[in-house]
Design an enzyme around this catalytic site. Structure first.
Site, short mmCIF file in Angstrom:
data_model
loop_
_atom_site.label_atom_id
_atom_site.label_comp_id
_atom_site.label_asym_id
_atom_site.label_seq_id
_atom_site.Cartn_x
_atom_site.Cartn_y
_atom_site.Cartn_z
N ASP A 308 -60.59 23.79 25.59
CA ASP A 308 -60.63 24.72 24.48
C ASP A 308 -61.58 25.87 24.75
O ASP A 308 -62.63 25.70 25.35
CB ASP A 308 -61.07 24.01 23.20
CG ASP A 308 -60.03 23.03 22.71
OD1 ASP A 308 -59.45 23.28 21.66
OD2 ASP A 308 -59.78 22.03 23.42
N LYS A 309 -61.19 27.05 24.26
CA LYS A 309 -62.02 28.23 24.44
C LYS A 309 -63.15 28.27 23.41
O LYS A 309 -64.31 28.52 23.74
CB LYS A 309 -61.17 29.49 24.33
CG LYS A 309 -61.96 30.79 24.51
CD LYS A 309 -61.04 31.99 24.42
CE LYS A 309 -61.82 33.28 24.58
NZ LYS A 309 -60.96 34.46 24.48
#
Length: 670
Positions: A308-309
């Site tokens: 995930d960013k």
């Protein structure tokens, strides 16, 4: 898990395997609300790997990166293992002689410099030192016979088709022979089989000699063999446009994977066909001049999965051609970008996608409340009911919305569909569909769609938009038509290109899973698919599949968590029931009834795979959080009005999405 997912689940219907009511809440208000830690193949969290400094070989150091959310693009990675390999530059071993390319030619800046060279290898063993006099003379006569046969157009049977140099066991000598023969006799090609070198006629040379002089053909093939990055080869000025077109087409057909061509005008109002290597073809040799020039150096990273960013993530990675010592020196500067490096060690192999046991998640859900139409129970009861149901019954293993891109106006699956239908111009325009903002990227996309001015749009794009820039450069060079767009897509690395096709295939899988649950529920049916072997039970493998029989259905031999669905491709088997019929009808609606999922023009092949319908969260635990007091409350403690957050901890198998698991628990958009 993949990138940020603060958008509604818009790529599958609201089909669930559990019948609880759920509740509402929000995720990722802070990066620390979503912590992802990779689990390596030995079952260990990568941020807990011990470091032993006693022995570098038996217990090497490790590297850990902790990535926090930043606005600018950065490495979305955490835990690295460094491959100890010096980033040294090879000794100069090539000579380049400038040829007559007009430095004032219009458009020459597109090739970055005006040096067009014919290259010869230096410091390479000559045939005099590799072959005895008798064999060298036989080789010379064979080359002469090949040329005579082409010129006389005599019967092939009158001339030998190949010439053997015999068995040569030393691999280094064989490599030198290959190179030396091609340099001295471009009309010949060499092959090796079990240590024997065989020389044959080079048909490409013969065909090229029909288009250009023999001298030019020899020079061009020597240029190809030298493979000096940044070097170029120019054919003689040619005023015949149709003839130049034939040269372009011949080189593209025969050597298009290695080189590209472009015509430039010369002072005599003719044009020169210039050839250069694609950027991905590295040089075997470099000149001293090349060493002195400023070059962009790229380092290869390999990893087991995408994270995930908008989160704090811990991930193992392998960095090629960067030593552990060098990486430790860079640690402080890397930390300024929100990335922490630790536990450095050397590694003998790169990582591969899927080379992990899963991911561990620590998540905080905030702003908890009941659904607007839920008046039958208090919030605590809804939360406990939802969590216990998913622990027991699992969740539908959808691909999360991250799989389909972050944009609102266009999604990657639509681009993938256009690519599968070989509508390449449409795919390009979909790729450049802007969002409804005035950011520089969207302004550049709007400008391109309105004007089709690739060069102008290229100047407007920020440097970090790598894919867009690569595509626009190719469109500027080759034009916005089917062929030009094909070259444009080929300019994007394969790993990026295939993502769009996979996005479409993932969308179809999500729809198929929703249809399967709506049609049959959780009952195993005749015609369903399961993996035939335990060893093939990984969703990333094709494996052999077994079709559930009517007798097996009646005997309840299998459970729903064993059922798999295919990700569409050329090497999969469809269920032998209504779900299989649905697949064919769904693909037909998108115009893919005849699709082979092989795209030679784009160098894309989609074999497909299988994926379990249901997955389960492992070791799921939770506690309530009083925001004001910042105190945790156990699951059995009373929940007061001030409790508005929920802490959850669990781990998932590879390729499972925590946001999808939360969607099944909460029954709402998050």
């Amino acid at each position: 898990m993949e990138e940020d997912s603060c958008r509604p689940f818009m790529f599958y219907s609201s089909s669930y395997v559990n019948d609880h009511v759920g509740f509402c809440g929000s995720i990722k208000q802070l990066p620390s609300d979503f912590v992802v830690t990779e689990i390596d193949t030995s079952g260990q969290l990568v941020n807990e790997i011990a470091t032993d400094h006693k022995s570098k070989e038996t217990s090497p150091e490790q590297l850990k990166i902790c990535q926090q959310d930043c606005k600018r693009p950065q490495l979305s990675s955490s835990d690295l293992c460094i491959e100890e390999e010096c980033c040294s530059v090879p000794d100069d071993s090539a000579l380049c002689a400038a040829e007559g390319f007009p430095p004032s030619a219009s458009g020459a800046e597109d090739f970055e410099d005006s040096n067009v060279v014919a290259c010869q290898l230096d410091k390479v063993a000559t045939l005099d030192s590799l072959l005895d006099d008798t064999v060298r003379e036989q080789l010379r006569l064979f080359a002469c016979n090949v040329k005579d046969a082409w010129k006389s157009k005599s019967e092939p049977a009158l001339h030998p088709s190949d010439f053997s140099l015999g068995l040569i066991l030393d691999k280094r000598i064989r490599a030198s022979l290959h190179c030396a023969i091609r340099q001295q006799y471009p009309c010949l090609i060499t092959t090796a089989k079990r240590g024997e070198i065989v020389v044959k006629a080079n048909q490409a040379y013969q065909e090229l000699c029909h288009l250009v002089s023999e001298e030019e053909a020899c020079g061009f093939l020597k240029f190809l063999d030298a493979r000096i990055q940044g070097s170029k080869f120019a054919f003689r000025p040619d005023g015949d446009k149709e003839h130049r077109k034939k040269i372009h087409h011949f080189i593209s057909k025969k050597f298009g994977k290695m080189v590209e061509t472009k015509s430039f005008p010369d002072p005599q109002q003719n044009a020169v066909v210039v050839v250069r290597f694609h950027e991905r073809y590295g040089s075997r040799k470099r000149t001293n001049a090349d060493r002195g020039e400023k070059q962009e150096i790229y380092t290869d990273f390999s990893y087991a999965g995408i994270k995930d960013k908008k989160a704090i993530t811990y991930q193992a990675m392998v960095v090629k051609k960067v030593t552990p010592k060098r990486l430790k020196e860079l640690a402080k500067s890397i930390e300024k970008k929100g990335i922490c490096v630790a536990n450095v060690r050397s590694a003998s192999q790169p990582l591969r996608l899927g080379q992990l046991q899963g991911n561990h998640f620590s998540i905080i859900l905030r702003n908890l409340k009941q659904h607007s139409n839920d008046y039958s129970a208090n919030l605590k009861e809804r939360i406990l009911e939802a969590i216990e149901n998913v622990k027991k019954n699992g969740f539908i293993n959808y691909y999360g919305p991250q799989r389909f891109g972050q944009g609102q106006n266009i999604q990657t699956d639509k681009i993938g569909l256009a690519l599968l239908k070989e509508e390449l111009v449409k795919a390009v325009k979909l790729f450049f569909t802007p969002e409804d903002t005035d950011e520089p990227v969207n302004k550049a996309k709007k400008y391109f769609l309105q004007t089709e001015d690739a060069k102008g749009a290229l100047a407007m794009l920020p440097d970090f938009k790598i894919r867009e820039k690569m595509l626009l450069r190719a469109l500027n060079r080759y034009g916005i038509n089917q062929e030009g767009c094909c070259r444009g897509w080929l300019s994007i690395p394969h790993s990026m290109r295939i993502l769009y096709v996979h996005a479409y295939c993932s969308k179809i899988w999500n729809e198929a899973a929703s249809y399967r649950i709506k049609t049959y529920g959780t009952k195993v049916m005749n015609g369903d698919l399961i993996f035939a072997e335990e060893s093939a039970a990984n969703s990333s493998q094709n494996g052999k599949v077994h079709v559930v029989t009517f007798e097996e259905e009646m005997a309840n031999k299998y459970s729903i968590n064993e059922i798999i669905l295919p990700m569409v491709g050329y090497n999969i088997q469809y269920p032998a029931n209504k779900v299989g019929e649905w697949y064919h009808e769904r693909l037909a609606r998108d115009g893919l009834q005849a699709c082979t999922f092989r795209l030679p023009a784009l160098q894309l092949n989609v074999p497909g795979c299988y994926r379990h319908i249901l997955k389960y969260p492992h070791n799921l635990s939770y506690s309530f959080l009083k925001d004001k007091e910042n105190k945790k409350v156990t699951g059995d403690s009373p929940v007061e009005d001030s409790v508005t957050s929920l802490c959850m901890s669990f781990w998932l198998d590879p390729s499972c999405y925590a946001t999808v698991c939360l969607g099944e628990i909460m029954k709402c958009d998050i």
